[in-house]
Design a protein around this motif. Structure first.
Motif, short mmCIF file in Angstrom:
data_model
loop_
_atom_site.label_atom_id
_atom_site.label_comp_id
_atom_site.label_asym_id
_atom_site.label_seq_id
_atom_site.Cartn_x
_atom_site.Cartn_y
_atom_site.Cartn_z
N VAL A 1 0.84 -1.19 0.00
CA VAL A 1 0.00 0.00 0.00
C VAL A 1 0.88 1.25 0.00
O VAL A 1 1.64 1.48 0.94
CB VAL A 1 -0.94 0.02 1.23
N GLU A 2 0.80 2.00 -1.07
CA GLU A 2 1.54 3.25 -1.23
C GLU A 2 3.03 3.14 -0.94
O GLU A 2 3.60 3.97 -0.21
CB GLU A 2 0.93 4.35 -0.34
N PRO A 3 3.72 2.14 -1.46
CA PRO A 3 5.18 2.10 -1.27
C PRO A 3 5.81 3.29 -1.99
O PRO A 3 5.37 3.67 -3.08
CB PRO A 3 5.58 0.78 -1.92
N SER A 4 6.81 3.89 -1.36
CA SER A 4 7.42 5.10 -1.93
C SER A 4 8.82 4.79 -2.46
O SER A 4 9.36 3.70 -2.28
CB SER A 4 7.49 6.20 -0.88
N SER A 5 9.39 5.80 -3.10
CA SER A 5 10.73 5.64 -3.66
C SER A 5 11.77 5.45 -2.56
O SER A 5 12.86 4.93 -2.81
CB SER A 5 11.09 6.87 -4.50
N ILE A 6 11.44 5.83 -1.33
CA ILE A 6 12.37 5.62 -0.21
C ILE A 6 12.55 4.13 0.05
O ILE A 6 13.65 3.67 0.40
CB ILE A 6 11.85 6.33 1.06
N GLU A 7 11.46 3.35 -0.14
CA GLU A 7 11.52 1.90 0.10
C GLU A 7 11.74 1.10 -1.17
O GLU A 7 11.64 -0.12 -1.15
CB GLU A 7 10.20 1.42 0.74
N VAL A 8 12.04 1.76 -2.29
CA VAL A 8 12.03 1.05 -3.57
C VAL A 8 13.00 -0.12 -3.61
O VAL A 8 12.69 -1.18 -4.16
CB VAL A 8 12.28 2.03 -4.75
N ASN A 9 14.17 0.02 -2.99
CA ASN A 9 15.14 -1.07 -3.02
C ASN A 9 14.66 -2.26 -2.19
O ASN A 9 14.82 -3.42 -2.59
CB ASN A 9 16.50 -0.59 -2.51
N GLN A 10 14.05 -1.98 -1.04
CA GLN A 10 13.48 -3.05 -0.22
C GLN A 10 12.34 -3.74 -0.95
O GLN A 10 12.22 -4.97 -0.92
CB GLN A 10 12.98 -2.49 1.12
N LYS B 1 4.91 -15.50 -7.03
CA LYS B 1 3.69 -15.20 -6.26
C LYS B 1 3.15 -13.84 -6.68
O LYS B 1 3.86 -13.01 -7.23
CB LYS B 1 4.00 -15.24 -4.77
N PHE B 2 1.89 -13.61 -6.41
CA PHE B 2 1.25 -12.39 -6.89
C PHE B 2 1.63 -11.20 -6.00
O PHE B 2 1.59 -11.28 -4.78
CB PHE B 2 -0.26 -12.57 -6.91
N VAL B 3 1.96 -10.10 -6.66
CA VAL B 3 2.31 -8.86 -5.97
C VAL B 3 1.46 -7.74 -6.56
O VAL B 3 1.40 -7.58 -7.78
CB VAL B 3 3.80 -8.52 -6.14
N ILE B 4 0.80 -6.99 -5.69
CA ILE B 4 0.00 -5.85 -6.14
C ILE B 4 0.52 -4.59 -5.45
O ILE B 4 0.64 -4.54 -4.23
CB ILE B 4 -1.49 -6.03 -5.80
N MET B 5 0.83 -3.59 -6.25
CA MET B 5 1.21 -2.28 -5.74
C MET B 5 -0.02 -1.38 -5.82
O MET B 5 -0.51 -1.11 -6.92
CB MET B 5 2.35 -1.68 -6.58
N LEU B 6 -0.51 -0.92 -4.67
CA LEU B 6 -1.69 -0.07 -4.63
C LEU B 6 -1.25 1.38 -4.47
O LEU B 6 -0.66 1.76 -3.45
CB LEU B 6 -2.60 -0.49 -3.47
N ASN B 7 -1.52 2.19 -5.47
CA ASN B 7 -1.11 3.60 -5.50
C ASN B 7 0.36 3.78 -5.10
O ASN B 7 0.69 4.49 -4.14
CB ASN B 7 -2.01 4.43 -4.58
N PRO B 8 1.27 3.13 -5.83
CA PRO B 8 2.69 3.24 -5.48
C PRO B 8 3.24 4.61 -5.84
O PRO B 8 2.74 5.29 -6.74
CB PRO B 8 3.33 2.15 -6.34
N LYS B 9 4.29 4.99 -5.15
CA LYS B 9 5.01 6.24 -5.45
C LYS B 9 6.50 5.89 -5.57
O LYS B 9 7.36 6.55 -5.00
CB LYS B 9 4.77 7.26 -4.35
N LEU B 10 6.76 4.83 -6.31
CA LEU B 10 8.12 4.30 -6.40
C LEU B 10 9.02 5.11 -7.32
O LEU B 10 10.23 5.15 -7.14
CB LEU B 10 8.07 2.85 -6.91
N GLU B 11 8.41 5.77 -8.30
CA GLU B 11 9.23 6.42 -9.33
C GLU B 11 9.32 7.93 -9.10
O GLU B 11 8.89 8.73 -9.91
CB GLU B 11 8.65 6.13 -10.72
N ASP B 12 9.90 8.31 -7.98
CA ASP B 12 10.13 9.71 -7.66
C ASP B 12 11.50 10.09 -8.19
O ASP B 12 12.53 9.62 -7.71
CB ASP B 12 10.07 9.90 -6.14
#
Length: 256
Positions: free
Chosen positions: A118-127, A138-149
């Motif tokens: 839920v809302e993963p950000s670019s701060i956590e992108v490496n994790q 396995k299935f992975v869903i990113m809900l409203n991600p902010k990974l690409e800052d």
């Protein structure tokens, strides 16, 4: 687009998509898209409701039953332990794991079948990338991600590598962005769609296999055909229009 999505796009018998009448309808539509993608074997998915005032916790609360309805063993991850604790409280201590990324007891386990970030950000992108690698098929869903800052991951070599190595593997299976007098929508297994607003409602103007750029959308709205090779990553300007006004009441309820 992932191979699973390519193989199944257009092959599934699904109800005709339409512009949702409310944010509640949009989340329900996103749930259906996620279930269709999971049943088609799409491993990594993105669900994005492109509205800056939305808060992730209430949206996730309405969304996660999509995984329960499929009978999946899943975990929900928030960017930090505080957000995860708030979710556990508001959701009545559910019988599935809700943790912060990197928090104690947040490990992925062999019996897991799906993960909702839920809302993963670019701060956590490496994790998040490491966790997706660990998740395997396995299935992975990113809900409203902010990974690409861009301010965090940069526009240089490292940023390009991250996009090529990880971000490009995420399939946008639901996307909703209200524009001025129009809506950009993607609801799996349907292609990307541009809908135009009028007094009578919304009419479907165009469908494209890839996300159209802002320039391409302008051409569609003007009745022109976008030239071949139009980039699909140009920014799309979003303004408050009639569709946003229709959503205000429900958004207000979700964000309080």
């Amino acid at each position: 687009m992932t191979q699973a999505a390519k193989d199944n796009d257009g092959a599934m018998n699904s109800a005709v998509t339409a512009v949702p009448a409310s944010l509640e309808d949009a989340i329900d539509q996103a749930r259906g898209a996620a279930q269709a993608a999971i049943q088609a074997g799409v491993p990594r998915m993105v669900v994005e409701l492109a509205y800056s005032e939305l808060k992730g916790l209430p949206v996730a609360q309405r969304f996660y039953p999509a995984l329960q309805e499929l009978g999946l063993v899943f975990k929900v991850y928030f960017p930090d332990a505080g957000a995860a604790a708030l979710a556990r409280r508001d959701w009545g201590n559910p019988d599935f794991v809700v943790r912060g990324i990197g928090e104690l007891h947040s490990e992925m386990e062999p019996d897991d079948q799906a993960y909702l970030f839920v809302e993963p950000s670019s701060i956590e992108v490496n994790q998040v990338e490491d966790m997706c690698t660990e998740a395997g098929d396995k299935f992975v869903i990113m809900l409203n991600p902010k990974l690409e800052d861009v301010a965090t991951i940069g526009i240089g070599y490292a940023g390009r590598q991250l996009r090529d190595r990880f971000l490009s593997t995420l399939e946008p299976i639901y996307y909703l962005r209200p524009l001025e007098g129009a809506v950009l929508l993607r609801c799996y297994p349907h292609p990307w769609q541009v809908w135009q607003e009028s007094e009578a409602g919304y009419s479907l103007l165009a469908e494209t296999p890839q996300k159209p750029s802002g320039e391409a959308i302008d051409r569609i709205l003007l009745g022109e055909t976008a030239p071949a090779g139009t980039p699909d990553d140009a920014p799309i300007k979003s303004k408050r229009g009639g569709f946003l006004s229709e959503l205000q009441g429900f958004i207000r309820a979700l964000t309080q």
